[in-house]
Design a protein around this motif. Structure first.
Motif, PDB file in Angstrom:
ATOM      1  N   CYS A   1      41.411  39.971  33.442  1.00  0.00           N
ATOM      2  CA  CYS A   1      41.957  41.142  32.733  1.00  0.00           C
ATOM      3  C   CYS A   1      41.734  42.419  33.543  1.00  0.00           C
ATOM      4  CB  CYS A   1      41.328  41.269  31.354  1.00  0.00           C
ATOM      5  SG  CYS A   1      41.854  39.955  30.260  1.00  0.00           S
ATOM      6  N   LEU A   2      40.535  42.539  34.125  1.00  0.00           N
ATOM      7  CA  LEU A   2      40.248  43.724  34.941  1.00  0.00           C
ATOM      8  C   LEU A   2      41.130  43.753  36.195  1.00  0.00           C
ATOM      9  CD1 LEU A   2      36.348  43.801  34.686  1.00  0.00           C
ATOM     10  CD2 LEU A   2      37.924  45.516  33.790  1.00  0.00           C
ATOM     11  N   ALA A   3      41.270  42.575  36.811  1.00  0.00           N
ATOM     12  CA  ALA A   3      42.080  42.504  38.038  1.00  0.00           C
ATOM     13  C   ALA A   3      43.537  42.840  37.755  1.00  0.00           C
ATOM     14  CB  ALA A   3      41.968  41.108  38.654  1.00  0.00           C
ATOM     15  N   ARG A   4      43.990  42.448  36.574  1.00  0.00           N
ATOM     16  CA  ARG A   4      45.367  42.770  36.202  1.00  0.00           C
ATOM     17  C   ARG A   4      45.584  44.278  36.135  1.00  0.00           C
ATOM     18  NH1 ARG A   4      46.384  38.660  31.174  1.00  0.00           N
ATOM     19  NH2 ARG A   4      47.255  36.934  32.337  1.00  0.00           N
ATOM     20  N   LYS A   5      44.492  44.979  35.771  1.00  0.00           N
ATOM     21  CA  LYS A   5      44.597  46.444  35.684  1.00  0.00           C
ATOM     22  C   LYS A   5      44.389  47.105  37.045  1.00  0.00           C
ATOM     23  CE  LYS A   5      42.908  46.366  30.953  1.00  0.00           C
ATOM     24  NZ  LYS A   5      41.672  46.453  30.145  1.00  0.00           N
ATOM     25  N   GLY A   6      44.265  46.274  38.068  1.00  0.00           N
ATOM     26  CA  GLY A   6      44.154  46.824  39.419  1.00  0.00           C
ATOM     27  C   GLY A   6      42.725  46.950  39.915  1.00  0.00           C
ATOM     28  N   ASP A   7      41.782  46.324  39.200  1.00  0.00           N
ATOM     29  CA  ASP A   7      40.380  46.400  39.624  1.00  0.00           C
ATOM     30  C   ASP A   7      40.140  45.403  40.754  1.00  0.00           C
ATOM     31  OD1 ASP A   7      37.659  46.319  39.919  1.00  0.00           O
ATOM     32  OD2 ASP A   7      37.256  46.608  37.782  1.00  0.00           O
ATOM     33  N   LEU A   8      40.047  45.918  41.960  1.00  0.00           N
ATOM     34  CA  LEU A   8      39.885  45.034  43.119  1.00  0.00           C
ATOM     35  C   LEU A   8      38.527  44.351  43.130  1.00  0.00           C
ATOM     36  CD1 LEU A   8      41.469  46.476  46.359  1.00  0.00           C
ATOM     37  CD2 LEU A   8      41.990  44.398  45.118  1.00  0.00           C
ATOM     38  N   ALA A   9      37.512  45.046  42.600  1.00  0.00           N
ATOM     39  CA  ALA A   9      36.170  44.447  42.578  1.00  0.00           C
ATOM     40  C   ALA A   9      36.175  43.184  41.720  1.00  0.00           C
ATOM     41  CB  ALA A   9      35.161  45.452  42.040  1.00  0.00           C
ATOM     42  N   ALA A  10      36.925  43.227  40.634  1.00  0.00           N
ATOM     43  CA  ALA A  10      37.010  42.057  39.759  1.00  0.00           C
ATOM     44  C   ALA A  10      37.701  40.909  40.481  1.00  0.00           C
ATOM     45  CB  ALA A  10      37.775  42.413  38.485  1.00  0.00           C
ATOM     46  N   PHE A  11      38.768  41.242  41.199  1.00  0.00           N
ATOM     47  CA  PHE A  11      39.460  40.183  41.924  1.00  0.00           C
ATOM     48  C   PHE A  11      38.570  39.644  43.050  1.00  0.00           C
ATOM     49  CE2 PHE A  11      42.521  38.529  45.053  1.00  0.00           C
ATOM     50  CZ  PHE A  11      43.089  37.566  44.256  1.00  0.00           C
ATOM     51  N   ASP A  12      37.833  40.538  43.673  1.00  0.00           N
ATOM     52  CA  ASP A  12      36.899  40.123  44.728  1.00  0.00           C
ATOM     53  C   ASP A  12      35.896  39.113  44.170  1.00  0.00           C
ATOM     54  OD1 ASP A  12      35.655  40.057  47.193  1.00  0.00           O
ATOM     55  OD2 ASP A  12      34.262  41.659  46.660  1.00  0.00           O
ATOM     56  N   GLU A  13      35.446  39.363  42.959  1.00  0.00           N
ATOM     57  CA  GLU A  13      34.491  38.455  42.331  1.00  0.00           C
ATOM     58  C   GLU A  13      35.132  37.084  42.083  1.00  0.00           C
ATOM     59  OE1 GLU A  13      31.381  38.598  41.928  1.00  0.00           O
ATOM     60  OE2 GLU A  13      31.196  36.750  40.756  1.00  0.00           O
ATOM     61  N   LEU A  14      36.407  37.103  41.674  1.00  0.00           N
ATOM     62  CA  LEU A  14      37.110  35.824  41.471  1.00  0.00           C
ATOM     63  C   LEU A  14      37.240  35.068  42.795  1.00  0.00           C
ATOM     64  CD1 LEU A  14      39.959  36.921  39.021  1.00  0.00           C
ATOM     65  CD2 LEU A  14      38.159  35.265  38.531  1.00  0.00           C
ATOM     66  N   VAL A  15      37.542  35.819  43.854  1.00  0.00           N
ATOM     67  CA  VAL A  15      37.646  35.188  45.179  1.00  0.00           C
ATOM     68  C   VAL A  15      36.313  34.571  45.558  1.00  0.00           C
ATOM     69  CG1 VAL A  15      38.049  35.583  47.638  1.00  0.00           C
ATOM     70  CG2 VAL A  15      39.478  36.735  45.950  1.00  0.00           C
TER      71      VAL A  15
ATOM     72  N   MET B   1      38.368  51.308  45.638  1.00  0.00           N
ATOM     73  CA  MET B   1      37.892  50.108  44.941  1.00  0.00           C
ATOM     74  C   MET B   1      37.668  50.416  43.470  1.00  0.00           C
ATOM     75  SD  MET B   1      37.488  47.528  47.069  1.00  0.00           S
ATOM     76  CE  MET B   1      36.140  46.463  46.605  1.00  0.00           C
ATOM     77  N   GLY B   2      37.666  49.388  42.668  1.00  0.00           N
ATOM     78  CA  GLY B   2      37.496  49.574  41.234  1.00  0.00           C
ATOM     79  C   GLY B   2      36.048  49.753  40.869  1.00  0.00           C
ATOM     80  N   LYS B   3      35.810  49.695  39.571  1.00  0.00           N
ATOM     81  CA  LYS B   3      34.429  49.905  39.146  1.00  0.00           C
ATOM     82  C   LYS B   3      33.579  48.675  39.457  1.00  0.00           C
ATOM     83  CE  LYS B   3      35.823  48.539  34.555  1.00  0.00           C
ATOM     84  NZ  LYS B   3      36.153  49.035  33.239  1.00  0.00           N
ATOM     85  N   VAL B   4      32.310  48.902  39.556  1.00  0.00           N
ATOM     86  CA  VAL B   4      31.378  47.832  39.912  1.00  0.00           C
ATOM     87  C   VAL B   4      31.148  46.955  38.698  1.00  0.00           C
ATOM     88  CG1 VAL B   4      29.041  47.354  40.707  1.00  0.00           C
ATOM     89  CG2 VAL B   4      30.284  49.313  41.598  1.00  0.00           C
ATOM     90  N   ILE B   5      31.156  45.639  38.943  1.00  0.00           N
ATOM     91  CA  ILE B   5      30.900  44.715  37.840  1.00  0.00           C
ATOM     92  C   ILE B   5      29.457  44.864  37.393  1.00  0.00           C
ATOM     93  CG2 ILE B   5      30.915  42.284  37.205  1.00  0.00           C
ATOM     94  CD1 ILE B   5      33.661  43.427  37.916  1.00  0.00           C
ATOM     95  N   GLY B   6      29.232  44.877  36.118  1.00  0.00           N
ATOM     96  CA  GLY B   6      27.901  45.109  35.571  1.00  0.00           C
ATOM     97  C   GLY B   6      26.937  43.973  35.832  1.00  0.00           C
TER      98      GLY B   6
END
Lengths: 264, 196
Positions: B17-31, B1-6
């Motif tokens: 932008c984070l999800a584009r770089k492969g940050d799954l946590a960021a995409f999870d937040e969008l979901v 998993m990617g880094k934790v959102i602050g």
């Protein structure tokens, strides 16, 4: 759909009116049409009611609509129906069944992870493919070089008849322009650029000359280029051959080819 | 998993932008942020719970695959809902085709078996409406609207999205949204006159 006689596009007209794109004359025309046609008037009023419900009417339009509604009982009921409908539609906002959003999120993330994994695997394949292609190209190149060298090694012996152009860097015989020399067993031929042949049978330095020119030709045939005149291995016999030629040409200066033929 | 959102709540743009770089946590937040609305819209467009779940899930996956094509990351929400509405439309069409096909088979079977034709005195939907739940009846009526009107009405009048955002989702002008909402209301009013 609403009847729109005379190719009059009410939706377009209303849209342009709402965007403020209609000029005074066009608004007047729209108003005239709306007022003169009951169907259009009804449609216009309903559209205004719809906009009123959405809170989009200006104060002036609200006043106009209020006046129209007061004059027409049907519009009063239409207004009520639209309001009721809007209220019922708003109630639908809460009418959503229970969804397991936690499970849905987990499934989405798992799918994303699986896709990422597949993507990485594909990328690895794409990284490997160029490496394999490079290896294959290198193998083909090595094979081609090998075949070339083998063919060159097995190249046929130089023909018995040598013909060579004495072009730079090799100096041409003194006092002459481009001249070609041909060495045949037992005789030497000087070929002028015109293509005519002069036989020089019995030239005293024919063997030396032949050796030098042979060396020259060997390099010319094998390497595809004139021999390096600075190389001691090749320079000596060639220079010797040219010296003989020069000496001979001093004793027997070349004239026109026809004359030489005549001499022979 | 990617880094934790602050601790600071990141905007859609940052998350994309984070999800584009492969940050799954960021995409999870969008979901997490959009799944309720996305699923609700899918449900309203499809009126079927399972289809809505599937379409919403597919839309998120498609969005993830195409994050790189999103020109304005700040408009992720509208973009996602556009994907939802397109997928829902496609599913409705394929469902209608399947229904037509199965109806053809049913009619053939009826003719073969000599079954009775439906009673021509079957009550009309309006007559049936008297005894039905208003929400159900309204949902059916919305379901029968033309695509554009249905989408505009659902997004604007039910989901309460601003007209500008609806226009972005439906890729049309704000005026077209207003007009389609109006036409949808007009049809519904006519259809439901006896019930209202």
């Amino acid at each position: 759909m609403i009847e729109q006689p005379d190719n009059f596009d009410l939706s377009d007209a209303l849209g342009r009116y709402a965007r403020g794109e209609l000029g005074a004359a066009q608004i007047e025309e729209l108003t005239r049409r709306v007022n003169s046609d009951p169907d259009l008037r009804s449609a216009w009023c309903e559209y205004q009611i719809s906009r009123y419900i959405d809170g989009e009417l200006t104060a002036e339009e609200v006043t106009d609509l209020t006046t129209r509604v007061q004059e027409d009982p049907e519009l009063v009921s239409a207004m009520e129906e639209y309001k009721t409908l809007d209220a019922e539609l708003s109630k639908l906002a809460d009418d959503v069944p229970e969804f397991d959003f936690v499970m849905q999120r987990e499934e989405i993330l798992q799918s994303v992870e699986r896709r990422n994994l597949r993507h990485r695997q594909r990328m690895q394949q794409w990284v490997l493919r160029p490496a394999l292609a490079t290896l294959a190209a290198a193998a083909v190149f090595v094979l081609a070089v090998g075949v070339y060298l083998m063919v060159r090694t097995e190249a046929p012996a130089p023909p018995e008849e040598f013909r060579v152009s004495l072009v730079p860097p090799a100096p041409a015989p003194t006092g002459e322009g481009p001249v070609r020399v041909a060495v045949l067993p037992g005789k030497v031929e000087i070929v002028k650029s015109s293509g005519s042949v002069v036989a020089l049978a019995g030239a005293p330095s024919a063997e030396t000359l032949a050796r030098g020119v042979s060396t020259y030709m060997m390099f010319a045939c094998c390497a595809g280029m004139p021999p390096d005149a600075s190389s001691p291995q090749t320079a000596a016999p060639i220079l010797q051959a040219f010296a003989c030629l020069s000496l001979y040409l001093e004793q027997h200066p070349l004239t026109a080819p026809e004359e030489l033929h005549d001499e022979l | 998993m990617g880094k934790v959102i602050g601790a600071q709540v990141p905007g859609d743009e940052e998350l994309v932008c984070l999800a584009r770089k492969g940050d799954l946590a960021a995409f999870d937040e969008l979901v997490r942020r959009y799944q309720r609305r996305a699923t609700a819209v899918a449900y309203r467009l499809l009126t079927n719970r399972d289809d809505a779940m599937e379409v919403a899930q597919e839309a998120f996956l498609r969005a993830y695959d195409r994050l790189g094509t999103l020109s304005d990351p700040g408009r992720f929400g509208s973009w996602l809902l556009r994907i939802i509405s397109n997928l829902a439309l496609n599913r409705r069409r394929s469902r209608a085709l399947r229904r037509t096909a199965s109806l053809d088979v049913a009619l053939e079977d009826e003719e073969t078996l000599g079954a009775n034709r439906p009673d021509e005195k079957t009550p009309t939907p309006l007559q049936q409406a008297a005894g039905r739940d208003m929400k159900l009846f309204l949902r059916d009526a919305i379901d029968e609207l033309p695509d554009m009107q249905r989408q505009a009405l659902i997004l604007f009048s039910i989901e309460k999205l601003p007209q500008k955002q609806v226009a972005e989702i439906l890729q049309c002008s704000v005026e077209a949204v207003k007009w389609n909402v109006f036409m949808a209301r007009k049809r519904l009013k006519t259809r439901l006159r006896d019930v209202l």
